[in-house]
Write a protein that holds these residues in place. Structure first.
Motif, PDB file in Angstrom:
ATOM      1  N   GLY A 162       0.845  -1.037   0.023  1.00 41.84           N
ATOM      2  CA  GLY A 162      -0.059   0.110   0.059  1.00 41.84           C
ATOM      3  C   GLY A 162       0.820   1.282   0.022  1.00 41.84           C
ATOM      4  O   GLY A 162       1.829   1.252   0.822  1.00 41.84           O
ATOM      5  N   ILE A 163       0.521   2.128  -0.656  1.00 42.22           N
ATOM      6  CA  ILE A 163       1.187   3.685  -0.817  1.00 42.22           C
ATOM      7  C   ILE A 163       0.035   4.590  -0.098  1.00 42.22           C
ATOM      8  O   ILE A 163      -0.750   4.908  -0.798  1.00 42.22           O
ATOM      9  CB  ILE A 163       1.652   4.006  -2.112  1.00 42.22           C
ATOM     10  CG1 ILE A 163       2.525   2.925  -2.763  1.00 42.22           C
ATOM     11  CG2 ILE A 163       2.390   5.608  -2.111  1.00 42.22           C
ATOM     12  CD1 ILE A 163       2.916   3.527  -4.197  1.00 42.22           C
ATOM     13  N   ILE A 164       0.379   4.860   1.134  1.00 42.22           N
ATOM     14  CA  ILE A 164      -0.479   6.269   1.562  1.00 42.22           C
ATOM     15  C   ILE A 164       0.224   7.691   1.368  1.00 42.22           C
ATOM     16  O   ILE A 164       1.372   7.726   1.420  1.00 42.22           O
ATOM     17  CB  ILE A 164      -0.798   6.049   3.359  1.00 42.22           C
ATOM     18  CG1 ILE A 164       0.351   5.750   4.081  1.00 42.22           C
ATOM     19  CG2 ILE A 164      -1.545   4.476   3.144  1.00 42.22           C
ATOM     20  CD1 ILE A 164       0.104   5.828   5.395  1.00 42.22           C
ATOM     21  N   TYR A 165      -0.622   8.494   1.351  1.00 45.07           N
ATOM     22  CA  TYR A 165       0.035   9.960   1.350  1.00 45.07           C
ATOM     23  C   TYR A 165      -1.291  10.985   1.297  1.00 45.07           C
ATOM     24  O   TYR A 165      -2.419  10.523   1.516  1.00 45.07           O
ATOM     25  CB  TYR A 165       0.189  10.192  -0.295  1.00 45.07           C
ATOM     26  CG  TYR A 165      -0.892   9.826  -1.567  1.00 45.07           C
ATOM     27  CD1 TYR A 165      -1.519  10.768  -2.060  1.00 45.07           C
ATOM     28  CD2 TYR A 165      -1.059   8.543  -1.699  1.00 45.07           C
ATOM     29  CE1 TYR A 165      -2.506  10.182  -3.122  1.00 45.07           C
ATOM     30  CE2 TYR A 165      -1.955   8.013  -2.814  1.00 45.07           C
ATOM     31  CZ  TYR A 165      -2.854   8.833  -3.235  1.00 45.07           C
ATOM     32  OH  TYR A 165      -3.643   8.636  -4.283  1.00 45.07           O
ATOM     33  N   SER A 166      -0.755  12.067   1.607  1.00 46.95           N
ATOM     34  CA  SER A 166      -1.698  13.171   1.855  1.00 46.95           C
ATOM     35  C   SER A 166      -2.328  13.959   0.459  1.00 46.95           C
ATOM     36  O   SER A 166      -1.430  14.213  -0.098  1.00 46.95           O
ATOM     37  CB  SER A 166      -1.223  14.285   2.824  1.00 46.95           C
ATOM     38  OG  SER A 166      -0.751  13.860   3.883  1.00 46.95           O
ATOM     39  N   ALA A 167      -3.843  13.860   0.549  1.00 50.45           N
ATOM     40  CA  ALA A 167      -4.321  14.721  -0.647  1.00 50.45           C
ATOM     41  C   ALA A 167      -5.587  15.422  -0.289  1.00 50.45           C
ATOM     42  O   ALA A 167      -6.178  14.911   0.650  1.00 50.45           O
ATOM     43  CB  ALA A 167      -4.436  13.730  -2.009  1.00 50.45           C
ATOM     44  N   VAL A 168      -5.951  16.460  -1.172  1.00 48.94           N
ATOM     45  CA  VAL A 168      -7.534  16.765  -0.848  1.00 48.94           C
ATOM     46  C   VAL A 168      -8.230  16.139  -1.957  1.00 48.94           C
ATOM     47  O   VAL A 168      -8.171  16.206  -3.005  1.00 48.94           O
ATOM     48  CB  VAL A 168      -7.560  18.279  -0.848  1.00 48.94           C
ATOM     49  CG1 VAL A 168      -8.889  18.707  -0.850  1.00 48.94           C
ATOM     50  CG2 VAL A 168      -6.411  18.949  -0.083  1.00 48.94           C
ATOM     51  N   ASN A 169      -9.553  15.413  -1.400  1.00 43.18           N
ATOM     52  CA  ASN A 169     -10.269  14.831  -2.322  1.00 43.18           C
ATOM     53  C   ASN A 169     -11.692  15.603  -2.282  1.00 43.18           C
ATOM     54  O   ASN A 169     -11.678  16.738  -2.091  1.00 43.18           O
ATOM     55  CB  ASN A 169     -10.589  13.400  -1.949  1.00 43.18           C
ATOM     56  CG  ASN A 169     -11.262  12.916  -0.657  1.00 43.18           C
ATOM     57  OD1 ASN A 169     -11.516  13.922  -0.031  1.00 43.18           O
ATOM     58  ND2 ASN A 169     -11.794  11.722  -0.655  1.00 43.18           N
ATOM     59  N   ASP A 170     -12.648  14.916  -2.689  1.00 43.62           N
ATOM     60  CA  ASP A 170     -14.070  15.492  -2.579  1.00 43.62           C
ATOM     61  C   ASP A 170     -14.518  16.000  -1.489  1.00 43.62           C
ATOM     62  O   ASP A 170     -15.262  16.929  -1.466  1.00 43.62           O
ATOM     63  CB  ASP A 170     -14.916  14.411  -3.329  1.00 43.62           C
ATOM     64  CG  ASP A 170     -14.782  14.169  -4.492  1.00 43.62           C
ATOM     65  OD1 ASP A 170     -14.195  14.850  -5.287  1.00 43.62           O
ATOM     66  OD2 ASP A 170     -15.129  13.126  -5.119  1.00 43.62           O
ATOM     67  N   SER A 171     -14.060  15.506  -0.221  1.00 43.56           N
ATOM     68  CA  SER A 171     -14.400  16.095   0.975  1.00 43.56           C
ATOM     69  C   SER A 171     -13.782  17.556   1.126  1.00 43.56           C
ATOM     70  O   SER A 171     -14.636  18.245   2.077  1.00 43.56           O
ATOM     71  CB  SER A 171     -13.698  15.234   2.206  1.00 43.56           C
ATOM     72  OG  SER A 171     -12.355  15.518   2.131  1.00 43.56           O
ATOM     73  N   GLY A 172     -13.006  18.105   0.514  1.00 42.40           N
ATOM     74  CA  GLY A 172     -12.607  19.361   0.535  1.00 42.40           C
ATOM     75  C   GLY A 172     -11.474  19.586   1.579  1.00 42.40           C
ATOM     76  O   GLY A 172     -11.136  20.857   1.754  1.00 42.40           O
ATOM     77  N   HIS A 173     -11.160  18.589   2.209  1.00 37.09           N
ATOM     78  CA  HIS A 173      -9.848  18.715   3.229  1.00 37.09           C
ATOM     79  C   HIS A 173      -9.165  17.518   3.006  1.00 37.09           C
ATOM     80  O   HIS A 173      -9.203  16.594   2.210  1.00 37.09           O
ATOM     81  CB  HIS A 173     -10.534  18.756   4.587  1.00 37.09           C
ATOM     82  CG  HIS A 173     -11.028  17.652   4.875  1.00 37.09           C
ATOM     83  ND1 HIS A 173     -12.671  17.389   5.141  1.00 37.09           N
ATOM     84  CD2 HIS A 173     -10.768  16.333   5.402  1.00 37.09           C
ATOM     85  CE1 HIS A 173     -12.857  16.431   5.288  1.00 37.09           C
ATOM     86  NE2 HIS A 173     -11.847  15.294   5.582  1.00 37.09           N
ATOM     87  N   ASN A 174      -7.746  17.898   3.605  1.00 37.47           N
ATOM     88  CA  ASN A 174      -6.634  16.926   3.574  1.00 37.47           C
ATOM     89  C   ASN A 174      -7.212  15.498   4.118  1.00 37.47           C
ATOM     90  O   ASN A 174      -7.399  15.729   5.159  1.00 37.47           O
ATOM     91  CB  ASN A 174      -5.537  17.224   4.069  1.00 37.47           C
ATOM     92  CG  ASN A 174      -4.445  17.944   3.074  1.00 37.47           C
ATOM     93  OD1 ASN A 174      -4.057  17.485   1.949  1.00 37.47           O
ATOM     94  ND2 ASN A 174      -4.482  19.351   3.123  1.00 37.47           N
ATOM     95  N   VAL A 175      -6.896  14.560   3.421  1.00 39.95           N
ATOM     96  CA  VAL A 175      -7.273  12.999   3.906  1.00 39.95           C
ATOM     97  C   VAL A 175      -6.140  12.234   3.592  1.00 39.95           C
ATOM     98  O   VAL A 175      -4.925  12.755   2.717  1.00 39.95           O
ATOM     99  CB  VAL A 175      -8.672  12.494   3.458  1.00 39.95           C
ATOM    100  CG1 VAL A 175      -9.874  13.250   3.661  1.00 39.95           C
ATOM    101  CG2 VAL A 175      -8.307  12.418   1.787  1.00 39.95           C
ATOM    102  N   ILE A 176      -6.090  11.019   4.184  1.00 40.82           N
ATOM    103  CA  ILE A 176      -4.796  10.139   3.805  1.00 40.82           C
ATOM    104  C   ILE A 176      -5.577   9.273   2.747  1.00 40.82           C
ATOM    105  O   ILE A 176      -6.435   8.628   2.992  1.00 40.82           O
ATOM    106  CB  ILE A 176      -4.597   9.131   4.868  1.00 40.82           C
ATOM    107  CG1 ILE A 176      -4.035  10.078   6.059  1.00 40.82           C
ATOM    108  CG2 ILE A 176      -3.329   8.527   4.523  1.00 40.82           C
ATOM    109  CD1 ILE A 176      -2.755  10.998   5.716  1.00 40.82           C
ATOM    110  N   MET A 177      -4.855   9.098   1.313  1.00 39.83           N
ATOM    111  CA  MET A 177      -5.382   8.010   0.571  1.00 39.83           C
ATOM    112  C   MET A 177      -4.572   6.996   0.631  1.00 39.83           C
ATOM    113  O   MET A 177      -3.404   6.901   0.947  1.00 39.83           O
ATOM    114  CB  MET A 177      -5.279   9.024  -0.938  1.00 39.83           C
ATOM    115  CG  MET A 177      -5.905  10.283  -0.950  1.00 39.83           C
ATOM    116  SD  MET A 177      -7.847   9.905  -0.939  1.00 39.83           S
ATOM    117  CE  MET A 177      -8.041   9.218  -2.630  1.00 39.83           C
TER     118      MET A 177
END
Length: 463
Positions: A162-177
């Motif tokens: 698994g590769i996890i990273y920080s990004a802004v998705n449809d939630s509008g805030h940074n999440v861990i993907m």
């Protein structure tokens, strides 16, 4: 939504229970007690300093035998630098893969232009962290957002990384993907790995610790490092549980398991451009509580930012030192003011709080004593014709004039630390009842008798 107030870093130190047999003595960190027969640690980072004097966006390495005090490699210069994307990296992460080799990931970003958007991360393969091959960038998503602080882990249930990273998705805030891969060349479609409903960055995993997986992250609302846990690695299964820890605004958590005891360390990094590392410790990840570690106990590599720490064997430690070399200089940390280091400023010897520029003001070559080769003299790295010497009992950085008086003033005998025998004190050659000490942060030579004076005269010689 604007990015969080920095870019981030990553590190994974909860090794899975299955560590390659190439290591001499398998590490089963999930059991919490086993250790390698011989063990050490490697740190990867990039560097920044207050005015940019020590800033570099390549991969820097350091090694340690205790995961607390570090020896920078390659004179604290980068060992490899990206050539694609932004042409620089932040937030490097090192993982030992299932075959015993290493993969290096990093954020595709050079500097602090948070408006720069990259859906990619940098990737290198390495057999031994002495050579780096197969450099490429790996695309993780098509969203109009960053891919900050990548980290990888082995998901045994999936048979994939698994590769996890920080990004802004449809939630509008940074999440861990998370994306999944077998080769770090192609990856699956992204999924949300952890979203507690508020802005989070810098996920760091410890996998398979007594059947539980732990994820530490920076809560941007709390400005603290917080832990979540799950008995699986399924996206969406982690629940926050721990007490947050911080020293000012803190990010970039690193979970480190001691290979010699049951201790866990949690490192964090202040998010100012001139980051300072702080450390906490715990005997149990399940408790979710941490105690601050005395700053005397640990020392970060100079100018290091947003690091990763990975266990290695003693043989690998020795091979890295043989390849890249230890620094030709030292830094001296104050015993009773451990955030401060010996430096020169306007040619006056003093102790000042790290970080500062020029950082080279705190780098010294401990050379054979000018008046007696069994003693030491302190040669400045950035003013190599100058040495620390006493004049009217105060320490100055002066040009050697070749006289016997100068040589004697610039010579000291290194002794066991007056406040702690594992540290060092320095006795004057020509005033043998006096030692180097600080007074109001300025260095001088004085007779030493009280406990406070002994602490003032005690220093740790390191890097």
């Amino acid at each position: 939504m604007p990015p969080a107030p920095h870019a981030s870093r990553r590190t994974f130190l909860g090794l899975t229970a299955t560590v390659p047999l190439a290591l001499s003595g398998a590490l089963t960190l999930g059991a919490g007690t086993a250790r390698a027969a011989d063990s050490a640690y490697v740190m990867g980072c990039f560097t920044e300093s207050p005015s940019g004097n020590g800033t570099d966006y390549g991969l820097h390495l350091a090694v340690s035998t205790d995961a607390l005090n570090w020896t920078p490699l390659n004179q604290n210069n980068p060992v490899v630098t990206p050539t694609e994307g932004a042409g620089g990296l932040r937030d490097p992460f090192i993982l030992r893969k299932q075959d015993g080799t290493f993969i290096v990931l990093a954020t595709d970003l050079k500097g602090t232009d948070w408006s720069y958007v990259s859906q990619y991360v940098h990737v290198w393969n390495s057999a031994d962290l002495r050579t780096f091959t197969g450099y490429h960038r790996l695309k993780l998503h098509d969203m109009n957002t960053h891919s900050w602080a990548p980290e990888a882990y082995w998901d045994a249930g999936r048979g994939q990384y698994g590769i996890i990273y920080s990004a802004v998705n449809d939630s509008g805030h940074n999440v861990i993907m998370v994306n999944y891969t077998t080769d770090f060349v192609t990856a699956s479609a992204p999924q949300v790995f952890f979203d507690p409903g508020y802005d989070v960055i810098d996920g760091d995993l410890a996998v398979g610790v007594n059947g539980v997986n732990y994820l530490y992250f920076k809560s941007s609302s709390a400005q603290a490092l917080v832990g979540a846990r799950s008995t699986s690695l399924t996206p969406g299964s982690f629940t926050a549980f721990s007490t947050g820890v911080a020293h000012g605004g803190t990010e970039a958590p690193i979970l480190v398991k001691s290979q010699a005891s049951g201790t866990w360390w949690l490192w964090g990094d202040t998010y100012t451009p001139n980051g300072v590392f702080y450390a906490w410790q715990s005997s149990s990840l399940s408790a979710g509580t941490w105690t601050a570690v005395d700053q005397r106990t640990y020392t970060q590599p100079v100018n290091s930012k947003h690091a990763t720490i990975q266990p290695i064997t003693t043989a690998e430690y020795n091979n890295l030192l043989a390849k890249w070399g230890a620094p030709a200089w030292n830094r001296l940390k104050s015993y009773n003011y451990p955030a401060r280091y010996v430096r020169h400023s306007d040619y006056v010897g003093r102790i000042d709080e790290y970080p500062f520029d020029p950082y080279q003001d705190s780098q010294w070559k401990l050379v054979p004593g000018l008046a007696d080769s069994t003693g030491v003299s302190f040669q400045s790295v950035n003013y190599p014709t100058r040495y620390l010497r006493h004049s009217d009992y105060q320490l100055r950085l002066d040009v050697g004039d070749g006289t016997s008086t100068f040589a004697q003033d610039a010579t000291f005998y290194r002794t066991a630390g007056l406040a702690d025998a594992s540290w060092s004190s320095f006795r004057s050659y020509n005033y043998p009842t006096r030692y180097i000490r600080h007074s109001n942060y300025v260095l001088r030579i004085d007779p030493v008798s009280t406990a406070t004076e002994q602490q003032d005269a005690t220093f740790r010689v390191g890097y």
